[in-house]
Design an enzyme around this catalytic site. Structure first.
Site, mmCIF file in Angstrom:
data_model
loop_
_atom_site.group_PDB
_atom_site.id
_atom_site.type_symbol
_atom_site.label_atom_id
_atom_site.label_comp_id
_atom_site.label_asym_id
_atom_site.label_seq_id
_atom_site.Cartn_x
_atom_site.Cartn_y
_atom_site.Cartn_z
ATOM 1 N NE ARG A 231 -4.276 -1.371 0.254
ATOM 2 C CZ ARG A 231 -4.453 -2.386 -0.590
ATOM 3 N NH1 ARG A 231 -3.547 -2.663 -1.513
ATOM 4 N NH2 ARG A 231 -5.546 -3.127 -0.531
ATOM 5 C CD GLU A 260 -3.155 3.048 -5.277
ATOM 6 O OE1 GLU A 260 -4.190 2.429 -5.564
ATOM 7 O OE2 GLU A 260 -2.149 2.505 -4.802
ATOM 8 C CG HIS A 278 -3.484 -0.885 -6.865
ATOM 9 N ND1 HIS A 278 -3.788 -0.272 -5.673
ATOM 10 C CD2 HIS A 278 -3.499 -2.211 -6.602
ATOM 11 C CE1 HIS A 278 -3.988 -1.194 -4.742
ATOM 12 N NE2 HIS A 278 -3.811 -2.382 -5.284
HETATM 13 C C1 8YV Z 1 -7.291 -4.666 -5.209
HETATM 14 C C2 8YV Z 1 -5.424 -5.165 -3.832
HETATM 15 O O1 8YV Z 1 -8.079 -5.195 -4.211
HETATM 16 O O2 8YV Z 1 -6.155 -7.232 -3.010
HETATM 17 C C3 8YV Z 1 -5.723 -6.126 -2.754
HETATM 18 O O3 8YV Z 1 -5.486 -5.741 -1.589
HETATM 19 O O4 8YV Z 1 -4.790 -4.197 -3.641
HETATM 20 C C4 8YV Z 1 -5.976 -5.410 -5.188
HETATM 21 O O5 8YV Z 1 -6.087 -6.740 -5.497
HETATM 22 C C5 8YV Z 1 -8.013 -4.801 -6.488
HETATM 23 O O6 8YV Z 1 -7.379 -3.934 -7.324
HETATM 24 C C6 8YV Z 1 -9.455 -4.421 -6.351
HETATM 25 O O7 8YV Z 1 -9.604 -3.148 -5.819
#
Ligand code: 8YV
Length: 311
Positions: A231, A260, A278
């Site tokens: 993150r 983001e 992402h």
């Molecule tokens: C997002 C992610 O969830 O799983 C996670 O924590 O960061 C990604 O897989 C995906 O882009 C959907 O928002």
């Protein structure tokens, strides 16, 4: 009466299934429309389906008195207030395991690209510069010392991939992990000081905010590289940009950012960074698996009040 509420923008096929088969409603964005919606429908909602980009905070939980589950599409759930959820007996589920390989593949790609400069070399060819000059030499990717911050499922899958490149792996984690052949560093600073590349795979949230601080980045040093698939909040992005711009850090490969989809202009201007929107879990197969697991969690909750993969 709809018991399922969608919070945020979901994968279109998932949103369609939720609307079509579960009669789900979608929470309007901020403003009076949202307040009116919550006043009218908030009392009927038993389950929210959301993603790590949106989540459910304590204020929204207040407006949903019958809420029993937050079903998160994605492994990261840092935007949902899990402490408040636990205190109120609200279950939270995520989608672990199914995305581990794709996220680890992305970390490996960022690692290779950041050290070898493949994206920059691609730009170099497209811009017609090869006809005038040679592409500058970059750094060897094999046989490096690599530190992994966060040795959970994804961190371990990254380590396995890096072993194939002959990397010497060390790690820092909230606590040492049993049964791994990697050296444990007592702190993120100690980890960064002893490696060429620091790979961030820690979960997001208040416990890890700013863990990769200016001090950690400084310890990584002018020849050091950073890779982040966790993150944006885990890294002090301001310090990262400053150190990259001033030669305090050699390069970075980033799939995640503090705000983001906004990526600082100063970061975008640097040629020694690789920037991805992402996309770590973003393959047809993995997103389908995430969707299926999200629906399994929702079905289980609506059926017997439990979830398949609680956080
Ligand atoms: C997002 C992610 O969830 O799983 C996670 O924590 O960061 C990604 O897989 C995906 O882009 C959907 O928002």
């Amino acid at each position: 009466m709809s018991e399922v509420l969608v919070v945020g923008t979901l994968k279109p096929s998932l949103a369609e299934t939720l609307t079509g088969s579960y009669g789900a409603r979608t929470l309007p964005g901020d403003g009076p429309e949202r307040d009116a919606f919550l006043a009218e429908h908030g009392g009927t909602v038993r389950a929210v389906v959301t993603t790590g980009r949106f989540g459910v905070d304590a204020a929204l939980m207040d407006a949903l008195p019958k809420l029993g589950a937050v079903v998160n599409f994605g492994v990261g759930y840092d935007t949902t207030d899990v402490d408040t959820a636990a205190a109120r007996g609200i279950l939270v589920s995520n989608t672990p395991d199914v995305l581990t390989d794709c996220v680890a593949d992305t970390a490996l790609a960022l690692y290779l690209d950041t050290l070898r400069g493949f994206s920059a070399a691609d730009r170099f060819v497209r811009d017609g510069r090869w006809e005038q000059e040679g592409f500058p030499l970059r750094r060897r990717a094999s046989g490096r010392r690599v530190g992994i911050l966060g040795l959970g499922r994804i961190g371990r899958a990254i380590a396995t991939r890096l072993e194939a490149l002959g990397a010497t792996i060390s790690y820092h984690n909230r606590r040492p992990v049993a049964d791994v052949p990697y050296a444990y560093a007592e702190s993120p600073v100690a980890l960064a000081a002893g490696v060429d590349v620091l790979v961030v795979a820690a979960s997001g949230g208040s416990g890890s905010a700013g863990l990769v601080s200016r001090e950690v980045l400084t310890a990584l040093g002018p020849d050091g590289h950073l890779v982040n698939v966790a993150r944006g909040s885990v890294v002090d992005e301001h310090a990262l940009v400053e150190l990259l711009s001033s030669g305090g850090l050699a390069g970075a490969g980033l799939d995640v950012f503090a705000d983001e989809p906004h990526v600082p202009e100063r970061l975008r201007a640097l040629d020694q960074v690789v920037l991805l929107p992402h996309v770590a879990s973003g393959t047809v197969e993995t997103r389908a698996d995430m969707e299926a697991l999200t629906l399994r969690n929702l079905d289980r909750f609506l059926h017997d009040g439990t979830v398949v993969t609680p956080v």
